[in-house]
Design an enzyme around this catalytic site. Structure first.
Site, PDB file in Angstrom:
ATOM      1  N   ARG A   1       2.013  -8.108 100.409  1.00  0.00           N
ATOM      2  CA  ARG A   1       3.376  -8.625 100.311  1.00  0.00           C
ATOM      3  C   ARG A   1       4.341  -7.467 100.092  1.00  0.00           C
ATOM      4  O   ARG A   1       4.619  -7.083  98.944  1.00  0.00           O
ATOM      5  CB  ARG A   1       3.473  -9.641  99.168  1.00  0.00           C
ATOM      6  CG  ARG A   1       2.657 -10.907  99.434  1.00  0.00           C
ATOM      7  CD  ARG A   1       2.804 -11.929  98.318  1.00  0.00           C
ATOM      8  NE  ARG A   1       2.092 -11.494  97.117  1.00  0.00           N
ATOM      9  CZ  ARG A   1       0.808 -11.731  96.904  1.00  0.00           C
ATOM     10  NH1 ARG A   1       0.081 -12.356  97.807  1.00  0.00           N
ATOM     11  NH2 ARG A   1       0.237 -11.318  95.792  1.00  0.00           N
TER      12      ARG A   1
ATOM     13  N   VAL B   1      -3.093  -2.887  88.470  1.00  0.00           N
ATOM     14  CA  VAL B   1      -3.855  -1.635  88.405  1.00  0.00           C
ATOM     15  C   VAL B   1      -3.304  -0.607  89.380  1.00  0.00           C
ATOM     16  O   VAL B   1      -3.080   0.553  89.029  1.00  0.00           O
ATOM     17  CB  VAL B   1      -5.353  -1.896  88.689  1.00  0.00           C
ATOM     18  CG1 VAL B   1      -6.129  -0.578  88.722  1.00  0.00           C
ATOM     19  CG2 VAL B   1      -5.940  -2.817  87.633  1.00  0.00           C
TER      20      VAL B   1
ATOM     21  N   ASP C   1     -17.716 -13.097  86.398  1.00  0.00           N
ATOM     22  CA  ASP C   1     -17.254 -11.715  86.231  1.00  0.00           C
ATOM     23  C   ASP C   1     -18.303 -10.882  85.501  1.00  0.00           C
ATOM     24  O   ASP C   1     -18.663  -9.784  85.942  1.00  0.00           O
ATOM     25  CB  ASP C   1     -15.927 -11.713  85.454  1.00  0.00           C
ATOM     26  CG  ASP C   1     -15.434 -10.319  85.130  1.00  0.00           C
ATOM     27  OD1 ASP C   1     -14.764  -9.703  85.980  1.00  0.00           O
ATOM     28  OD2 ASP C   1     -15.731  -9.825  84.015  1.00  0.00           O
TER      29      ASP C   1
ATOM     30  N   GLY D   1      -1.761 -13.801  78.227  1.00  0.00           N
ATOM     31  CA  GLY D   1      -2.045 -13.068  79.453  1.00  0.00           C
ATOM     32  C   GLY D   1      -3.462 -12.556  79.573  1.00  0.00           C
ATOM     33  O   GLY D   1      -3.781 -11.835  80.528  1.00  0.00           O
TER      34      GLY D   1
ATOM     35  N   LYS E   1     -20.904  -7.573  86.794  1.00  0.00           N
ATOM     36  CA  LYS E   1     -21.031  -6.320  86.048  1.00  0.00           C
ATOM     37  C   LYS E   1     -22.477  -6.094  85.606  1.00  0.00           C
ATOM     38  O   LYS E   1     -22.965  -4.954  85.617  1.00  0.00           O
ATOM     39  CB  LYS E   1     -20.088  -6.342  84.845  1.00  0.00           C
ATOM     40  CG  LYS E   1     -18.611  -6.388  85.240  1.00  0.00           C
ATOM     41  CD  LYS E   1     -17.709  -6.661  84.056  1.00  0.00           C
ATOM     42  CE  LYS E   1     -16.258  -6.722  84.482  1.00  0.00           C
ATOM     43  NZ  LYS E   1     -15.350  -7.083  83.362  1.00  0.00           N
TER      44      LYS E   1
ATOM     45  N   LYS F   1     -15.883  -4.931  91.425  1.00  0.00           N
ATOM     46  CA  LYS F   1     -17.195  -5.317  90.894  1.00  0.00           C
ATOM     47  C   LYS F   1     -17.881  -6.369  91.754  1.00  0.00           C
ATOM     48  O   LYS F   1     -19.094  -6.337  91.944  1.00  0.00           O
ATOM     49  CB  LYS F   1     -17.062  -5.822  89.459  1.00  0.00           C
ATOM     50  CG  LYS F   1     -16.059  -6.946  89.297  1.00  0.00           C
ATOM     51  CD  LYS F   1     -15.822  -7.285  87.853  1.00  0.00           C
ATOM     52  CE  LYS F   1     -14.645  -8.242  87.702  1.00  0.00           C
ATOM     53  NZ  LYS F   1     -13.349  -7.596  87.990  1.00  0.00           N
TER      54      LYS F   1
ATOM     55  N   GLY G   1      -7.137  -4.609  81.929  1.00  0.00           N
ATOM     56  CA  GLY G   1      -5.721  -4.263  81.835  1.00  0.00           C
ATOM     57  C   GLY G   1      -5.365  -3.124  82.762  1.00  0.00           C
ATOM     58  O   GLY G   1      -6.227  -2.337  83.176  1.00  0.00           O
TER      59      GLY G   1
END
Length: 430
Positions: A49, A17, A203, A189, A207, A107, A306
């Site tokens: 990193r 993101v 998750d 993915g 939300k 979130k 995404g």
């Protein structure tokens, strides 16, 4: 007229993101400046990193000292996309203390400690925006917080996790089992190497807490949300759902009680009729159905995760926050004036679809019906099939308190004629 001094933006996190946010800010700098009324300058990017290759990300902006970045004092807006509770909470608080507003996609933090973050933002005269924290690119937080601010929202029902929707959609369309569908989601993915947060509903629960708090103007934390995962959903459940004219979705459901004196928030798999708009949501898409007193029924649909979709929501918040900076004002903060309690799951009124393995002999159905009656649960439909002394009994109930339904199932397990409870699933959306 456009102000010439740029608004300085710092980015915390530069993964999928964050990298996309950087790309859009760079390639669309002129458009963003025109929409805001001043140029925006990416002044620093904090990462864990620094040696990782990040295509298109200016190396001179990279730092590992996130604290120093947020404490610079000349940063106007902090964009936080690192996720998790700490160090995100500390960094956001320091950002407010140093005069910066915050755009977050976190979130988990907002569901866990949103009230304290809103209080800190208000104390220091800053904004806290988080459209990207729920449902990716779908405009949902701002419509609930602003567009529907004059209305009374009674229910929010939605698919807010793309990974689980992809898995359930594949199970429905191809007849695949859970493990097979999860493997496909991982290969494409959609699912993480450790999919627990998605498939166990964590998750979606975070939300749901955020959505319930905004919709009902009360404080709802993650711990207030009832949660069930979808790992136990089987191909047999989908077969039963199809016989009822339904499909199965992992739903986040936030409701105001009929008397208006409490709210509930829950996440669990449920059968919903094929006629319901959410039944047609395929692949990894999200959709949220909002029921308001004056506006009626509204549906928000689109990609829920995404890099690009989430970055779109982040940049939308960035434009709004920067405009507020130029106007020397702030947008809406927390609205929790109703102080409504969150009722436990046992008080939720719902329906059950129960599949029982029973002995195929006379009197079994009468015994089962007696148990339902003893707990005040009315039976809607019964379907029975039998062979070689074994039978499958499928019972769909009328609406009843969840506690009564749970007690009924526990009593059924104790019957000698019930060999096992094959599955239990709520029925929603009717």
């Amino acid at each position: 007229m456009m102000r010439t001094r740029p608004l300085k933006v710092a980015l915390l996190g530069c993964g999928v993101v964050g990298s996309e946010v950087t790309r859009i800010m760079t390639t669309h700098a002129d458009d963003l400046a025109a929409r805001i009324g001043a140029p925006v300058e990416l002044a620093g990017i904090a990462v864990r990193r620094p040696g990782r290759v990040r295509a298109g990300v200016p190396e001179e902006l990279i730092t590992t000292d996130a604290t120093a970045l947020v404490e610079r004092g000349d940063i106007d807006v902090i964009i936080e996309v690192i996720g998790g509770i700490e160090p995100a909470r500390t960094l956001i608080t320091k950002a407010f203390e140093n005069g910066a507003s915050v755009v977050s996609a976190n979130k988990a933090l907002l569901a866990d400690d949103g009230a304290a973050l809103h209080a800190a933002a208000e104390k220091y005269g800053a904004d806290l925006y988080y459209e990207a924290a729920v449902a990716g690119a779908i405009p949902l937080v701002r419509p609930l917080r602003e567009s529907l601010a004059g209305d009374k929202v009674n229910r929010v029902l939605g698919i807010v996790n793309g990974t689980t929707n992809f898995i359930l959609d594949k199970m429905d369309s191809s007849g695949a089992g859970y493990s097979e569908a999860l493997d496909e989601a991982t290969a494409l993915g959609y699912a993480e190497a450790d999919p627990t947060a998605d498939v166990e509903g964590f998750d979606a629960a975070a939300k749901a807490a955020i959505l319930a708090g905004i919709a009902f103007h009360t404080r709802v934390r993650l711990d207030d949300v009832y949660r069930e995962g979808m790992t136990e959903v089987t191909a047999a459940d989908f077969a039963s759902a199809k016989q009822m004219g339904c499909t199965i979705k992992l739903l986040a459901i936030c409701e105001r009680a009929a008397d208006g004196q409490s709210v509930t928030a829950r996440v669990h798999p449920a059968m919903i009729p094929l006629s319901h708009p959410l039944a047609s949501v395929r692949e990894a898409y999200n959709a949220v159905f909002v029921e308001a007193e004056a506006a009626g029924q509204l549906m928000f649909y689109g990609p829920g995760a995404g890099g690009s979709p989430t970055a779109s929501a982040v940049l939308g918040d960035l434009v709004a926050v920067c405009r507020n900076k130029l106007a020397e004002s702030t947008g809406p903060g927390e609205s929790a004036y109703t102080r409504l309690p969150v009722s436990p799951m046992g008080e939720v009124v719902t329906r059950y679809h129960i599949s029982l393995d029973v002995a195929d002999k006379p009197g079994v159905l009468a015994q089962v019906a007696t148990v339902f009656a003893a707990h005040g649960v009315s039976i809607d439909t019964v379907r029975q099939t039998g062979k070689d002394g074994e039978a499958s009994l499928v019972v769909v109930t009328h609406r009843a308190p969840d506690a009564a339904l749970t007690a009924t199932v526990e009593a059924l397990r104790k019957l000698d004629t019930v060999r096992g409870v094959a599955s239990i699933m709520r029925v929603e959306g009717e």
